[in-house]
Design an enzyme around this catalytic site. Structure first.
Site, PDB file in Angstrom:
ATOM      1  N   GLN A 182     -14.626   2.341   1.471  1.00  0.00           N
ATOM      2  CA  GLN A 182     -13.941   1.938   0.240  1.00  0.00           C
ATOM      3  C   GLN A 182     -13.643   3.180  -0.609  1.00  0.00           C
ATOM      4  OE1 GLN A 182     -16.088  -0.873  -2.243  1.00  0.00           O
ATOM      5  NE2 GLN A 182     -14.311  -1.257  -3.553  1.00  0.00           N
TER       6      GLN A 182
ATOM      7  N   HIS B  31      -7.028  -5.766   2.480  1.00  0.00           N
ATOM      8  CA  HIS B  31      -5.851  -5.232   3.175  1.00  0.00           C
ATOM      9  C   HIS B  31      -5.313  -6.315   4.113  1.00  0.00           C
ATOM     10  CE1 HIS B  31      -6.780  -0.812   2.483  1.00  0.00           C
ATOM     11  NE2 HIS B  31      -7.965  -1.342   2.243  1.00  0.00           N
TER      12      HIS B  31
ATOM     13  N   ASN C 134     -13.073  -3.361   2.653  1.00  0.00           N
ATOM     14  CA  ASN C 134     -14.156  -2.379   2.645  1.00  0.00           C
ATOM     15  C   ASN C 134     -15.022  -2.522   1.400  1.00  0.00           C
ATOM     16  OD1 ASN C 134     -12.950  -1.245   4.986  1.00  0.00           O
ATOM     17  ND2 ASN C 134     -11.561  -0.051   3.722  1.00  0.00           N
TER      18      ASN C 134
ATOM     19  N   HIS D  26     -10.374  -5.357  -3.098  1.00  0.00           N
ATOM     20  CA  HIS D  26      -9.033  -5.631  -2.565  1.00  0.00           C
ATOM     21  C   HIS D  26      -9.152  -5.950  -1.086  1.00  0.00           C
ATOM     22  CE1 HIS D  26      -9.922  -1.352  -2.249  1.00  0.00           C
ATOM     23  NE2 HIS D  26      -9.236  -1.369  -1.115  1.00  0.00           N
TER      24      HIS D  26
ATOM     25  N   ASP E  25       0.852  -1.199   0.000  1.00  0.00           N
ATOM     26  CA  ASP E  25       0.000   0.000   0.000  1.00  0.00           C
ATOM     27  C   ASP E  25       0.887   1.248   0.000  1.00  0.00           C
ATOM     28  OD1 ASP E  25      -1.836   2.162   0.911  1.00  0.00           O
ATOM     29  OD2 ASP E  25      -3.249   0.520   1.146  1.00  0.00           O
TER      30      ASP E  25
HETATM   31  P1  AMP Z   1      -9.890   1.239   0.493  1.00  0.00           P
HETATM   32  O1  AMP Z   1     -10.093   2.460   1.340  1.00  0.00           O
HETATM   33  O2  AMP Z   1     -10.193  -0.044   1.189  1.00  0.00           O
HETATM   34  O3  AMP Z   1     -10.574   1.364  -0.856  1.00  0.00           O
HETATM   35  O4  AMP Z   1      -8.325   1.180   0.251  1.00  0.00           O
HETATM   36  C1  AMP Z   1      -7.677   1.668  -0.871  1.00  0.00           C
HETATM   37  C2  AMP Z   1      -6.196   1.600  -0.577  1.00  0.00           C
HETATM   38  O5  AMP Z   1      -5.483   1.682  -1.795  1.00  0.00           O
HETATM   39  C3  AMP Z   1      -5.684   2.722   0.320  1.00  0.00           C
HETATM   40  O6  AMP Z   1      -5.104   2.165   1.490  1.00  0.00           O
HETATM   41  C4  AMP Z   1      -4.650   3.433  -0.555  1.00  0.00           C
HETATM   42  O7  AMP Z   1      -3.545   3.876   0.175  1.00  0.00           O
HETATM   43  C5  AMP Z   1      -4.279   2.355  -1.550  1.00  0.00           C
HETATM   44  N1  AMP Z   1      -3.791   2.813  -2.822  1.00  0.00           N
HETATM   45  C6  AMP Z   1      -4.366   3.736  -3.635  1.00  0.00           C
HETATM   46  N2  AMP Z   1      -3.629   3.884  -4.758  1.00  0.00           N
HETATM   47  C7  AMP Z   1      -2.582   3.022  -4.654  1.00  0.00           C
HETATM   48  C8  AMP Z   1      -1.456   2.725  -5.492  1.00  0.00           C
HETATM   49  N3  AMP Z   1      -1.276   3.319  -6.654  1.00  0.00           N
HETATM   50  N4  AMP Z   1      -0.575   1.780  -5.066  1.00  0.00           N
HETATM   51  C9  AMP Z   1      -0.761   1.177  -3.866  1.00  0.00           C
HETATM   52  N5  AMP Z   1      -1.784   1.422  -3.037  1.00  0.00           N
HETATM   53  C10 AMP Z   1      -2.688   2.342  -3.423  1.00  0.00           C
END
Ligand code: AMP
Ligand code: ZN
Length: 134
Positions: free
Chosen positions: A93, A101, A86, A99, A30
């Protein structure tokens, strides 16, 4: 999906720090880690969230989650690990491509994954149980 950042990462169009890959999923670090080793397990095929996955797809992804969690445990030696997933804006989300975590946890770390849990009334739970199962 044309404008999906995780589709682009899965296709190699956007760089990422990949810690695992097979024909179904990738796992990347992340970019905003809440803890050392915070990893996202992402299916290559676009699906918005859990509800857009078939049971079989969900099960295949979970096998990869299990594998990557084991990899993090073996390499980083955390004291614990949270899986967080999420679905929908209301649930936090922000990237609308499923995805999971995987968040390694270390004793006395400062990560806050908690919510207020008031004791529920038994009658309320009973009625709710009926609502969900009837
Ligand atoms: P969510 O809030 O569950 O949708 O989590 C999305 C996650 O994606 C967040 O923790 C972001 O930090 C992560 N994220 C967004 N863009 C990228 C990226 N380009 N590479 C890695 N992680 C990312
Ligand atoms: Zn996507």
């Amino acid at each position: 999906m044309a404008d999906c950042i995780f589709c682009k990462i899965a296709a190699g169009e956007i760089p990422s720090h990949k810690v695992y890959e097979d024909e179904t999923c990738i796992a990347i670090l992340d970019v905003c880690p809440v803890a050392k080793g915070h990893t996202l397990i992402i299916p290559k095929k676009h699906a918005e969230n859990l509800f857009a996955l078939s049971e079989e797809e969900a099960s295949e992804i979970m096998k990869r989650v299990h594998h990557v969690a084991g990899q993090l445990k073996e390499r980083l030696h955390p004291d614990g690990l949270n899986l967080v997933q999420n679905n929908g804006e209301a649930a936090g989300q922000t990237v609308m491509h499923f995805h999971m975590h995987a968040i390694p946890r270390f004793a006395n770390d400062d990560v806050k994954i908690n919510w207020h849990m008031p004791q529920a009334d038994q009658e309320v739970l009973s009625a709710l149980c009926k609502e969900i199962t009837a």
